[in-house]
Design a protein around this motif. Structure first.
Motif, PDB file in Angstrom:
ATOM      1  N   LEU A   1      -0.732   5.448   7.073  1.00 49.76           N
ATOM      2  CA  LEU A   1      -0.079   5.720   8.349  1.00 49.76           C
ATOM      3  C   LEU A   1      -0.621   7.033   8.895  1.00 49.76           C
ATOM      4  O   LEU A   1      -0.490   8.068   8.248  1.00 49.76           O
ATOM      5  N   THR A   2      -1.200   6.978  10.065  1.00 42.71           N
ATOM      6  CA  THR A   2      -1.775   8.172  10.680  1.00 42.71           C
ATOM      7  C   THR A   2      -0.963   8.550  11.903  1.00 42.71           C
ATOM      8  O   THR A   2      -0.816   7.753  12.841  1.00 42.71           O
TER       9      THR A   2
ATOM     10  N   LEU B   1       7.448   6.033   1.606  1.00 47.47           N
ATOM     11  CA  LEU B   1       6.444   6.930   2.187  1.00 47.47           C
ATOM     12  C   LEU B   1       6.076   8.031   1.205  1.00 47.47           C
ATOM     13  O   LEU B   1       6.936   8.573   0.518  1.00 47.47           O
TER      14      LEU B   1
ATOM     15  N   ARG C   1      -1.335  12.376   7.815  1.00 48.85           N
ATOM     16  CA  ARG C   1      -1.746  11.088   7.235  1.00 48.85           C
ATOM     17  C   ARG C   1      -0.865  10.812   6.029  1.00 48.85           C
ATOM     18  O   ARG C   1      -0.832  11.594   5.086  1.00 48.85           O
TER      19      ARG C   1
ATOM     20  N   THR D   1      -5.113  -5.223   9.580  1.00 50.64           N
ATOM     21  CA  THR D   1      -4.901  -4.169  10.573  1.00 50.64           C
ATOM     22  C   THR D   1      -6.250  -3.592  10.988  1.00 50.64           C
ATOM     23  O   THR D   1      -7.206  -3.588  10.209  1.00 50.64           O
TER      24      THR D   1
ATOM     25  N   VAL E   1       5.642  -4.239  12.363  1.00 48.27           N
ATOM     26  CA  VAL E   1       4.952  -2.965  12.582  1.00 48.27           C
ATOM     27  C   VAL E   1       5.369  -2.374  13.910  1.00 48.27           C
ATOM     28  O   VAL E   1       5.666  -1.170  14.016  1.00 48.27           O
TER      29      VAL E   1
ATOM     30  N   GLN F   1       7.133   1.177  14.783  1.00 44.92           N
ATOM     31  CA  GLN F   1       6.541   2.101  15.753  1.00 44.92           C
ATOM     32  C   GLN F   1       7.543   2.464  16.842  1.00 44.92           C
ATOM     33  O   GLN F   1       7.630   3.626  17.253  1.00 44.92           O
TER      34      GLN F   1
ATOM     35  N   PHE G   1       2.488   6.281  15.325  1.00 44.71           N
ATOM     36  CA  PHE G   1       1.579   6.263  14.182  1.00 44.71           C
ATOM     37  C   PHE G   1       0.678   5.043  14.289  1.00 44.71           C
ATOM     38  O   PHE G   1       1.002   4.070  14.983  1.00 44.71           O
ATOM     39  N   TRP G   2      -0.454   5.105  13.613  1.00 45.56           N
ATOM     40  CA  TRP G   2      -1.352   3.956  13.530  1.00 45.56           C
ATOM     41  C   TRP G   2      -1.410   3.488  12.085  1.00 45.56           C
ATOM     42  O   TRP G   2      -1.510   4.294  11.166  1.00 45.56           O
ATOM     43  N   LEU G   3      -1.317   2.179  11.907  1.00 47.93           N
ATOM     44  CA  LEU G   3      -1.313   1.577  10.575  1.00 47.93           C
ATOM     45  C   LEU G   3      -2.687   0.989  10.275  1.00 47.93           C
ATOM     46  O   LEU G   3      -3.244   0.252  11.086  1.00 47.93           O
TER      47      LEU G   3
ATOM     48  N   THR H   1      -4.572  -1.491   4.919  1.00 53.11           N
ATOM     49  CA  THR H   1      -3.507  -2.262   4.272  1.00 53.11           C
ATOM     50  C   THR H   1      -4.043  -3.186   3.183  1.00 53.11           C
ATOM     51  O   THR H   1      -5.161  -3.671   3.255  1.00 53.11           O
TER      52      THR H   1
END
Length: 321
Positions: free
Chosen positions: A99-100, A144, A152, A165, A189, A193, A220-222, A225
């Motif tokens: 996760l960013t 998490l 990150r 993803t 997702v 978000q 965040f961007w996933l 994965t």
């Protein structure tokens, strides 16, 4: 600017770029060391796919070098990092993701993902937001953990098992709809978000960032994965020279050309010198569609004839990526 080379296996992401400014800059590039090196090497492996793949060529090439076999969008970078950092044991059947934290720029008709590398998120901000977000993810069975890079996180949960993803390097700088469509498989997702967007709006971290003239962290961007398959061999990683990434994603042709000249004068020149010393060298050049792996070719008579009559300028090779 000289860039050090720590091995004789070099991988260069964004070596070719089809965006307008970088494509124009390519025509003016002078790369004498790459020209000389490519006359001595032959294509050992060619991975050419559509530029719509979720996993970009440089990540496919790195996974191949590391012995990781995975479907598009399912290279388990999260699981690999979790194992390397001791959060997961080797061979564990655990789905992980990366996760960013990032900024989504909302326009009239689309939402653009700004490159998170431009966010300047520090460790304290990342940890504060991690603690605030943890309960929301736990409700969905997701654990998490922080990673070694601020902004990150690593996440473990069944949601990530077999979930394709898009790489951050595909999505950064463009509309998120192109890489995270409103499909059923991504609904969980998007739910996370949306919840995170509401949570982040209330966080003091963002108030302080805005006061300092920085963009708020609003989503965040996933990516990364999946499960790291049992028995994945541990192969030495190539040296990844990523100095072309930022100018490529911003389509800054001038900066991209300058970075390429630094690569040519540094790591590529060192690779050429290693070849001349008789050392085994490998080079992987990656663009938007293709990753081409080069290795020394035969020095026999047939190889010499092929070399003599098959010389191609480096810029032609890069343009085909």
């Amino acid at each position: 600017m000289a860039l050090p080379l720590s091995s004789t296996d070099l991988l260069i992401p964004f070596a070719g770029r089809r965006s307008s400014a970088c494509a124009a800059a390519l025509a003016t590039l002078q790369l004498p060391n790459l020209d000389a090196l490519l006359t001595r090497l032959a294509v050992a492996h060619d991975d050419t796919q559509a530029d719509t793949t979720l996993t970009p060529p440089h990540e496919r090439a790195l996974a191949r070098a590391l012995g990781i076999d995975a479907a598009d969008g399912c290279i388990a970078w999260g699981a690999r990092e979790a194992q390397q950092s001791g959060l997961s044991r080797a061979g564990a059947d655990e789905p992980w993701a990366v996760l960013t934290l990032c900024h989504w720029q909302v326009a009239i008709d689309e939402v653009v993902l700004d490159d998170p590398n431009d966010m300047a998120i520090d460790a304290a901000e990342s940890q504060a937001l991690l603690e605030a977000a943890r309960p929301f993810f736990q409700e969905d069975g997701i654990v998490l953990r922080r990673s070694t890079a601020p902004g990150r996180w690593l996440a473990r949960g069944e949601l990530f098992r077999g979930l394709p993803t898009a790489s951050l390097d595909r999505a950064a700088g463009g509309p998120i709809s192109a890489w995270a469509p409103l499909s059923d498989v991504l609904k969980p997702v998007r739910k996370l978000q949306n919840e995170m967007q509401m949570l982040l709006y209330t966080q003091r971290v963002n108030d302080e960032r805005i006061a300092r003239g920085l963009k708020p962290i609003n989503s965040f961007w996933l990516s990364g994965t999946g499960v790291l398959a049992q028995g994945t061999p541990t192969a030495p990683a190539p040296t990844v020279a990523d100095v072309l990434r930022a100018p490529a994603l911003h389509d800054d042709g001038t900066a991209w050309a300058v970075a390429w000249q630094a690569l040519d004068a540094g790591p590529v020149a060192e690779l050429l010198a290693a070849y001349r010393r008789g050392e085994p060298v490998e080079l992987t050049l990656c663009g938007d569609r293709a990753a081409r792996h080069f290795a020394p070719q035969s020095r026999g008579a047939l190889g010499w004839v092929k070399n003599l009559f098959g010389r191609t300028q480096a810029t032609t090779v890069l343009a085909a990526l």
